[in-house]
Design an enzyme around this catalytic site. Structure first.
Site, PDB file in Angstrom:
ATOM      1  N   LYS A 112      33.408  17.090 -18.018  1.00 57.14           N
ATOM      2  CA  LYS A 112      34.285  17.750 -17.044  1.00 57.14           C
ATOM      3  C   LYS A 112      34.991  18.958 -17.638  1.00 57.14           C
ATOM      4  O   LYS A 112      35.437  19.835 -16.903  1.00 57.14           O
ATOM      5  CB  LYS A 112      35.264  16.745 -16.471  1.00 57.14           C
TER       6      LYS A 112
HETATM    7  C1  LIG Z   1      33.004  12.022 -14.020  1.00 55.92           C
HETATM    8  C2  LIG Z   1      32.052  11.330 -14.908  1.00 55.92           C
HETATM    9  C3  LIG Z   1      30.818  10.885 -14.429  1.00 55.92           C
HETATM   10  C4  LIG Z   1      30.385  11.058 -12.992  1.00 55.92           C
HETATM   11  O1  LIG Z   1      30.257  12.418 -12.635  1.00 55.92           O
HETATM   12  P1  LIG Z   1      30.204  12.835 -11.090  1.00 55.92           P
HETATM   13  O2  LIG Z   1      30.174  14.322 -11.082  1.00 55.92           O
HETATM   14  O3  LIG Z   1      31.450  12.276 -10.482  1.00 55.92           O
HETATM   15  O4  LIG Z   1      28.981  12.222 -10.518  1.00 55.92           O
HETATM   16  C5  LIG Z   1      29.958  10.290 -15.345  1.00 55.92           C
HETATM   17  N1  LIG Z   1      30.298  10.106 -16.623  1.00 55.92           N
HETATM   18  C6  LIG Z   1      31.485  10.504 -17.112  1.00 55.92           C
HETATM   19  C7  LIG Z   1      31.817  10.247 -18.539  1.00 55.92           C
HETATM   20  C8  LIG Z   1      32.404  11.134 -16.274  1.00 55.92           C
HETATM   21  O5  LIG Z   1      33.578  11.539 -16.755  1.00 55.92           O
END
Ligand SMILES: *Cc1c(COP(=O)(O)O)cnc(C)c1O
Length: 462
Positions: A112
């Site tokens: 993210k």
């Molecule tokens: C947010 C997240 C996900 C899922 O991602 P999306 O975009 O919500 O599908 C998977 N793994 C980790 C470690 C995350 O932080």
């Protein structure tokens, strides 16, 4: 580029406006009116370039009306300078035809950061130019919140409030949200699960008095700028394995469908992606839906991959919009049905989804076994989300197409599960090794819209 709502009843906006507002006023999600296409030559020319240059070339058509070329290049440079790896998103090989795309070298050790660091810089430049300030409220299952706080801490044009489900995030995740001391950062532990936090956030956006009063802005994965930043690493990974002259497939550990939707856009932009595989944990609404069982909410069951403990995947609405032939009326109707528990997907839309997406689900035991197996056979210690991806990727891997699994977080973010599976305690990178000593600052709050709105009103620009 103009941006339109998936539900068709909100005004068209520029990139900057869509970014600053997040959710459309008709409850829908913003999308570019047209998806830009890159030629095969343009894609081939990306090979070997620095990540930042690939980022500029891939994203420029989406933002060009809102930022100047040099301004946007400088924004990208600042966004990724704090990463702990020069490649930003390096690829590692697991076996003969399976690769890991490491997306955890940013400041909060999860993918993210790619979007959030960029969005922080974009907001700063846009708000400064407008002489404006906003209140950012985000809901998180763990990783979005820490990434948002890292991206916005200390910016004077922004207050950031993060709602997370009390007791349902890992200690590292919680500490990353509660230890920054900047006065514009507010961590709120909500008595509820992630879906409650996400629903409260949606309700705030639909309360126009509140929304306009505090100048609410959203940076959850519904914000198109988030999706945009994530398109880039599909390109960087694919070209380093031979695209556009060779097809590649991706497996994506999925919760809110944001990350994998970025892969869908990359494919529509001309990147030769063969399959996009949705990997879910036991919270498997997406896998059930893609298996033809309709999109029906269940209860969220806490798992060892908590960032995927989601029953309603906000960004799936964007995929439905294209699957239904860009029919915003049909999407609005499905989202109405979702309020009453769910809906069935039409046969035509199912066929459209299956043109791009496959899916699979990993149980808790399979996830633990995959962590152990990956360490033993590929010498890689992986986080539980990544392990879900690796398990499902192996089930879908074809002999002649490289499979790239997105490694979405660093194992040290989820030490309990990793240690349980492997008997190895994953150490934090040295740049954050004092995390457990820093004092925490957090407000525990009821899962109640009125209480949340009042708290936010009282604590803006304190
Ligand atoms: C947010 C997240 C996900 C899922 O991602 P999306 O975009 O919500 O599908 C998977 N793994 C980790 C470690 C995350 O932080």
């Amino acid at each position: 580029m103009k941006y339109i709502s998936t539900r068709g009843q909100a005004p068209e906006l520029t990139f900057e406006e869509a970014m600053l507002t997040g959710l459309a006023r008709d409850g829908g999600l913003y999308l570019p009116a047209e998806i830009p296409v890159m030629t095969q030559d343009e894609i081939a020319a990306l090979a070997g370039l620095p990540y930042e240059e690939i980022a500029f070339r891939v994203m420029w058509p989406y933002v060009s009306g809102s930022f100047a070329e040099d301004e946007f290049k400088a924004i990208i440079a600042r966004a990724y300078e704090g990463f702990g790896h020069d490649a930003r998103a390096p690829l590692k090989q697991l076996n003969e035809n399976h690769f890991l795309l490491e997306l955890f070298h940013g400041p909060t050790l999860a993918f993210k950061d790619f979007a959030m660091q960029l969005i922080g810089q974009l907001f700063q430049v846009a708000l400064k130019r407008r002489g404006d300030r906003v209140t950012i409220v985000g809901a998180t299952s763990g990783d979005t919140g820490s990434a948002a706080i890292e991206a916005f801490r200390g910016l004077d044009a922004v207050d950031v409030f993060i709602l997370f489900p009390h007791g349902r995030v890992s200690e590292v995740q919680r500490r990353q949200m509660t230890t920054p001391s900047d006065s514009n950062v507010h961590a709120l532990a909500v008595d509820g699960d992630f879906d409650d936090c996400q629903a409260a956030l949606k309700d705030m956006f639909n309360d126009f008095d509140f929304r306009d009063g505090v100048k609410l802005a959203g940076v959850n994965s519904i914000n198109f700028a988030r999706v945009l930043a994530q398109i880039v690493y599909y390109f960087s990974a694919a070209v380093s394995l031979g695209a556009p002259h060779r097809k590649v497939s991706f497996t994506v550990p999925t919760g809110n469908f944001g990350d994998i939707f970025a892969g869908f856009l990359a494919k529509r932009m001309g990147l030769p992606i063969d399959r996009l595989v949705v990997a879910t944990n036991q919270n498997d609404i997406l896998h059930r839906c893609l298996s033809g069982e309709g999109y029906f909410k269940g209860d969220t069951i806490p798992s060892i991959s908590p960032s995927m403990d989601i029953q309603v995947s906000s960004n799936f609405e964007r995929a439905l919009y294209y699957a239904y032939g860009e029919d915003s009326g049909a999407v609005a109707q499905l989202m109405d049905e979702l309020k009453n528990g769910g809906f069935n997907v039409s046969q035509g839309a199912m066929e459209a989804l299956r043109e791009s997406f496959d899916s699979g689900r990993a149980s808790e035991d399979e996830t633990l076994a995959t962590i152990k197996h990956t360490l033993a056979h590929s010498a890689e210690l992986v986080c539980p989300h990544t392990a879900v991806g690796i398990k499902i990727a192996e089930e879908h891997r074809a002999a002649d197409v490289p499979m790239i699994t997105l490694a979405t977080a660093h194992p040290a973010k989820f030490p309990a599960a990793v240690e349980k599976a492997s008997d190895v305690h994953p150490p934090l990178p040295s740049r954050m090794s004092d995390l457990y000593e820093r004092p925490e600052r957090v407000t525990r709050i009821a899962n109640d819209l009125g209480a949340l709105e009042e708290h936010i009103r009282r604590h803006i620009a304190e």
